[in-house]
Design a protein around this motif. Structure first.
Motif, PDB file in Angstrom:
ATOM      1  N   LEU A 157     159.293 122.032  79.444  1.00  0.00           N
ATOM      2  CA  LEU A 157     157.966 121.847  80.030  1.00  0.00           C
ATOM      3  C   LEU A 157     157.322 123.161  80.445  1.00  0.00           C
ATOM      4  CD1 LEU A 157     158.548 118.657  82.223  1.00  0.00           C
ATOM      5  CD2 LEU A 157     157.410 118.803  79.998  1.00  0.00           C
ATOM      6  N   THR A 158     158.151 124.157  80.766  1.00  0.00           N
ATOM      7  CA  THR A 158     157.609 125.447  81.213  1.00  0.00           C
ATOM      8  C   THR A 158     157.647 126.502  80.104  1.00  0.00           C
ATOM      9  OG1 THR A 158     159.792 126.056  82.099  1.00  0.00           O
ATOM     10  CG2 THR A 158     158.220 125.033  83.616  1.00  0.00           C
ATOM     11  N   LEU A 159     157.962 126.094  78.893  1.00  0.00           N
ATOM     12  CA  LEU A 159     157.959 127.043  77.768  1.00  0.00           C
ATOM     13  C   LEU A 159     156.533 127.565  77.586  1.00  0.00           C
ATOM     14  CD1 LEU A 159     159.887 128.147  75.538  1.00  0.00           C
ATOM     15  CD2 LEU A 159     158.992 126.344  74.051  1.00  0.00           C
ATOM     16  N   PRO A 160     156.335 128.907  77.635  1.00  0.00           N
ATOM     17  CA  PRO A 160     154.974 129.453  77.522  1.00  0.00           C
ATOM     18  C   PRO A 160     154.257 128.957  76.264  1.00  0.00           C
ATOM     19  CG  PRO A 160     156.524 131.163  78.158  1.00  0.00           C
ATOM     20  CD  PRO A 160     157.347 129.948  77.824  1.00  0.00           C
ATOM     21  N   THR A 161     152.954 128.852  76.349  1.00  0.00           N
ATOM     22  CA  THR A 161     152.175 128.240  75.271  1.00  0.00           C
ATOM     23  C   THR A 161     152.381 128.950  73.935  1.00  0.00           C
ATOM     24  OG1 THR A 161     150.506 127.500  76.852  1.00  0.00           O
ATOM     25  CG2 THR A 161     149.870 127.556  74.543  1.00  0.00           C
ATOM     26  N   GLN A 162     152.292 130.292  73.917  1.00  0.00           N
ATOM     27  CA  GLN A 162     152.439 130.973  72.632  1.00  0.00           C
ATOM     28  C   GLN A 162     153.843 130.797  72.076  1.00  0.00           C
ATOM     29  OE1 GLN A 162     150.377 134.579  71.551  1.00  0.00           O
ATOM     30  NE2 GLN A 162     152.290 135.538  70.936  1.00  0.00           N
ATOM     31  N   MET A 163     154.861 130.851  72.933  1.00  0.00           N
ATOM     32  CA  MET A 163     156.222 130.618  72.463  1.00  0.00           C
ATOM     33  C   MET A 163     156.381 129.188  71.953  1.00  0.00           C
ATOM     34  SD  MET A 163     159.188 131.637  71.710  1.00  0.00           S
ATOM     35  CE  MET A 163     159.200 133.291  72.402  1.00  0.00           C
ATOM     36  N   THR A 164     155.700 128.254  72.583  1.00  0.00           N
ATOM     37  CA  THR A 164     155.721 126.872  72.103  1.00  0.00           C
ATOM     38  C   THR A 164     155.216 126.806  70.669  1.00  0.00           C
ATOM     39  OG1 THR A 164     155.414 125.916  74.315  1.00  0.00           O
ATOM     40  CG2 THR A 164     154.705 124.580  72.438  1.00  0.00           C
ATOM     41  N   ILE A 165     154.095 127.462  70.397  1.00  0.00           N
ATOM     42  CA  ILE A 165     153.496 127.410  69.063  1.00  0.00           C
ATOM     43  C   ILE A 165     154.389 128.102  68.041  1.00  0.00           C
ATOM     44  CG2 ILE A 165     151.462 127.924  67.688  1.00  0.00           C
ATOM     45  CD1 ILE A 165     151.084 125.917  70.085  1.00  0.00           C
ATOM     46  N   THR A 166     154.810 129.340  68.331  1.00  0.00           N
ATOM     47  CA  THR A 166     155.598 130.078  67.341  1.00  0.00           C
ATOM     48  C   THR A 166     156.985 129.465  67.147  1.00  0.00           C
ATOM     49  OG1 THR A 166     156.351 131.674  69.014  1.00  0.00           O
ATOM     50  CG2 THR A 166     154.365 132.224  67.774  1.00  0.00           C
ATOM     51  N   SER A 167     157.581 128.990  68.220  1.00  0.00           N
ATOM     52  CA  SER A 167     158.880 128.348  68.108  1.00  0.00           C
ATOM     53  C   SER A 167     158.774 127.055  67.303  1.00  0.00           C
ATOM     54  CB  SER A 167     159.445 128.073  69.499  1.00  0.00           C
ATOM     55  OG  SER A 167     160.735 127.525  69.429  1.00  0.00           O
ATOM     56  N   GLY A 168     157.674 126.335  67.505  1.00  0.00           N
ATOM     57  CA  GLY A 168     157.458 125.101  66.745  1.00  0.00           C
ATOM     58  C   GLY A 168     157.270 125.357  65.264  1.00  0.00           C
ATOM     59  N   ILE A 169     156.513 126.393  64.922  1.00  0.00           N
ATOM     60  CA  ILE A 169     156.305 126.712  63.510  1.00  0.00           C
ATOM     61  C   ILE A 169     157.589 127.267  62.896  1.00  0.00           C
ATOM     62  CG2 ILE A 169     154.994 128.160  61.892  1.00  0.00           C
ATOM     63  CD1 ILE A 169     152.596 127.849  63.781  1.00  0.00           C
ATOM     64  N   ASN A 170     158.363 127.997  63.668  1.00  0.00           N
ATOM     65  CA  ASN A 170     159.692 128.419  63.230  1.00  0.00           C
ATOM     66  C   ASN A 170     160.517 127.194  62.844  1.00  0.00           C
ATOM     67  OD1 ASN A 170     162.231 129.596  62.932  1.00  0.00           O
ATOM     68  ND2 ASN A 170     162.492 130.062  65.092  1.00  0.00           N
ATOM     69  N   ALA A 171     160.475 126.157  63.675  1.00  0.00           N
ATOM     70  CA  ALA A 171     161.212 124.926  63.368  1.00  0.00           C
ATOM     71  C   ALA A 171     160.706 124.296  62.072  1.00  0.00           C
ATOM     72  CB  ALA A 171     161.077 123.940  64.526  1.00  0.00           C
ATOM     73  N   MET A 172     159.396 124.277  61.893  1.00  0.00           N
ATOM     74  CA  MET A 172     158.828 123.707  60.671  1.00  0.00           C
ATOM     75  C   MET A 172     159.317 124.443  59.432  1.00  0.00           C
ATOM     76  SD  MET A 172     154.947 122.983  62.030  1.00  0.00           S
ATOM     77  CE  MET A 172     154.313 122.897  60.387  1.00  0.00           C
ATOM     78  N   ALA A 173     159.545 125.755  59.560  1.00  0.00           N
ATOM     79  CA  ALA A 173     160.036 126.542  58.427  1.00  0.00           C
ATOM     80  C   ALA A 173     161.373 126.003  57.920  1.00  0.00           C
ATOM     81  CB  ALA A 173     160.171 128.007  58.826  1.00  0.00           C
ATOM     82  N   HIS A 174     162.206 125.481  58.836  1.00  0.00           N
ATOM     83  CA  HIS A 174     163.488 124.917  58.417  1.00  0.00           C
ATOM     84  C   HIS A 174     163.263 123.728  57.479  1.00  0.00           C
ATOM     85  CE1 HIS A 174     164.892 127.552  61.410  1.00  0.00           C
ATOM     86  NE2 HIS A 174     164.875 126.738  62.449  1.00  0.00           N
ATOM     87  N   ALA A 175     162.312 122.885  57.822  1.00  0.00           N
ATOM     88  CA  ALA A 175     162.054 121.699  57.013  1.00  0.00           C
ATOM     89  C   ALA A 175     161.391 122.061  55.687  1.00  0.00           C
ATOM     90  CB  ALA A 175     161.172 120.726  57.793  1.00  0.00           C
TER      91      ALA A 175
END
Length: 352
Positions: A157-175
């Motif tokens: 819940l406290t993950l910074p917004t930009q890290m949320t976005i980049t970490s999420g797209i990093n995850a998408m790269a796996h798929a």
């Protein structure tokens, strides 16, 4: 239905809210009672709190986990684990901390309990990347697969917004890589499409409302699903380039994935049209490459290697390194085309 091979990975996954409280019972369930807690320097406070909560089940805290898993840091952590007589490790954090736990397990076979606080996804794979003398190398081995993964939505819940976005797209790269992997199959395809959709829908909500519980839950679930796909298939060009730029040029992990993904998709699309059509559909975009690029840029994430501190004069060297020991990839690897890809990523050009 075409013939396929699917290797499922053994894993115990606990998903929910407030699940951090289950770490103690899970340590005991592994037959352990001397856990070494691992974090990065930035999460030392959280590591200390977890160590306190575990009481006699924790023998210490090592809080120097470092991006790209340098081998010298691993050796230091190993000495701490041996001195304290640790019989398991508990990794609390993102990819850096999880990578350290896997590196320790590779050398000692100590059981791992992993508590991800980002969407990195390393916890669900048998892949480990390590950096030594400015070169990042990877290997796949069951020795590094964590025994237990505890997903606690509250910790994100406290993950910074930009890290949320980049970490999420990093995850998408796996798929995305799972969809065009040489080992792709109907099961991982189905999971990959669901993972991409969950994250792509959650990120715009979290950009506006970072504390949205439902979107946080969807993003964390999507990250696990995407990583689970990658854990059962082979990685390709995208990860090779990210490992090159991270290990040799010390670029930040999730941001590098975010910048490169649209360009590696564009490179491979002519040779993986069915797979990238699935990715585009999951993104809700006409083009997978443009869909990822627009998602990142519109949500304020970096979209050029220049923004990450890459030097233009180093692009040629990066292309040379990427051509060495290449991973299986749908599109043939040609140095000049790779250099063109890197130049487009450096400038932040929207894929054609």
């Amino acid at each position: 239905m075409q013939p396929f091979v699917y290797n499922a990975l053994p894993a115990r996954v606990i998903f929910g809210r407030g699940t951090l409280s289950q770490v103690g019972p899970e340590i005991q369930g592994l037959g352990c009672n001397k856990a070494l807690v691992l974090t990065t320097p930035g999460q030392t406070k959280e590591g200390e709190a977890l160590k306190t909560d575990l009481g006699v089940l924790a023998v210490g805290l090592y809080s120097n986990a470092t991006m790209h898993t340098p081998t010298n840091v691993t050796e230091e952590a190993l000495l701490v684990a041996q001195r304290l007589g640790a019989d398991c490790v508990v990794a609390l954090g993102g990819g850096s901390t999880i990578g350290l736990g896997k590196a320790i397990a590779l050398r000692t076979d100590l059981p791992q309990i992993v508590i991800p606080t980002s969407y990195a996804g390393s916890e669900a794979t048998t892949i480990i990347g390590q950096t030594e003398n400015g070169l990042k190398t990877t290997q796949k081995t069951m020795k590094v697969l964590p025994e237990v993964i505890i997903y606690d939505v509250d910790l994100t819940l406290t993950l910074p917004t930009q890290m949320t976005i980049t970490s999420g797209i990093n995850a998408m790269a796996h798929a995305v890589e799972a969809l065009y992997s040489k080992d792709s199959n109907p099961i991982t395809d189905m999971l990959a499409e669901q993972g991409i959709t969950r994250i792509a829908n959650a990120l715009p909500i979290l950009f506006k409302d970072p504390g949205n519980n439902e979107a946080r839950s969807d993003a964390l679930f999507g990250a696990w699903v995407c990583a689970s796909c990658l854990g059962t298939v082979s990685i390709a060009l995208h990860h090779k380039l990210c490992h090159t730029l991270g290990g040799t040029f010390n670029l930040p992990h999730s941001e590098t994935h975010t910048v490169l993904l649209p360009h590696t998709i564009a490179y491979n699309t002519p040779f993986a049209t069915v797979a990238m059509t699935k990715a585009a559909h999951s993104l809700g975009a006409p083009s997978a490459a443009q869909g990822v690029f627009d998602l990142a840029k519109n949500l304020g994430a970096p979209y050029s290697l220049k923004q990450l501190g890459m030097k233009e004069e180093d692009l040629a060297r990066a292309a040379d390194i990427a051509m060495e020991n290449p991973y299986p990839n749908p599109a043939p690897l040609e140095r000049e085309k790779l250099l063109s890809l890197l130049k487009d990523a450096y400038e932040g050009k929207r894929p054609a």
